[in-house]
Design a protein around this motif. Structure first.
Motif: not given
Length: 243
Positions: A105-106, A102-103
């Motif tokens: 992807s950010k 998720e990180e």
């Protein structure tokens, strides 16, 4: 209200924080980052995380550099460009150890949203490297030129300072803008550790990836402050130095 151009960072988070503290950045300042946030010192992923958080409270303009393109491709496709790997990519990949999907992807979204160039209301152009089109950066055919070109800076250094702007041999691509701000080519290549000016171009990459510093310049007054030499903040690392 200040507009501050911030030179290439290359994973030097400690130096970036030190510089911003020296600049005493205020809520009404605008920070224009000239690209190459990653590759070099050990905190590339941490630099991106810090910049994302900073942009939530301070107006930031983020320009795309060539190292950022390589990192973007790595985060999107797992592509490890061989040139990138030996020029800081290895350290950047290692800095992402422990970051969640998720990180990452950010961070990919951050890279995808970087600007190729920025033109402000006073006709001042900001871009990472240069452009070759005589019609200006907006008309550049090959977008890679905007973050890879060195000919703009090299040409400007070679111009006879006595040539008038209206002279027939004056470079047409320089006439489009009041001022041009770049990074990409370290001033330390010319044995200079501060920003350099040639004609209407200011180069604020002061060699943070190697033995130099990160620079922040007030583009209205041309006053600038710098971090310590980045390598002194990472004494156990070589960065992109070969010595």
């Amino acid at each position: 209200m200040r507009v501050l151009a911030i030179g290439d960072i290359h994973g030097g988070l400690k130096a970036l924080i030190q510089l911003l503290n020296k600049l005493e950045v205020k809520d009404d300042d605008t920070l224009i980052f000239m690209g190459d946030y990653v590759d070099g010192w050990s905190e590339s992923a941490q630099v991106i995380e810090f910049l994302i958080e900073l942009s939530q409270t301070i107006k930031c303009v983020f320009i795309k550099g060539n190292h950022d393109v390589w990192c973007e491709n790595y985060l999107r496709e797992g592509e490890v460009n061989p040139t990138w790997y030996i020029h800081g990519g290895k350290e950047t990949m290692e800095s992402y150890s422990g970051f969640s999907a998720e990180e990452k992807s950010k961070h990919l979204e951050f890279f995808e949203n970087l600007r190729m160039y920025y033109l402000d209301s006073k006709n001042r152009l900001f871009l990472h490297a240069g452009f070759t089109s005589m019609h200006g950066a907006e008309k550049e055919t090959f977008k890679e030129t905007l973050y890879f070109d060195r000919t703009l800076w090299e040409m400007t250094l070679a111009i006879d300072k006595n040539i008038a702007v209206d002279d027939v041999i004056y470079p047409k691509r320089l006439k489009h803008y009041k001022e041009i701000y770049i990074g990409h080519t370290p001033t330390t290549n010319f044995n200079v550790d501060v920003p350099m000016n040639a004609v209407n171009i200011w180069n604020v990459d002061t060699g943070a990836a190697f033995r130099g510093k990160i620079t922040g310049m007030d583009i209205d007054t041309k006053a600038f402050l710098q971090s310590d030499a980045v390598y002194t903040l990472y004494p156990d690392e070589k960065g992109r130095n070969k010595d």
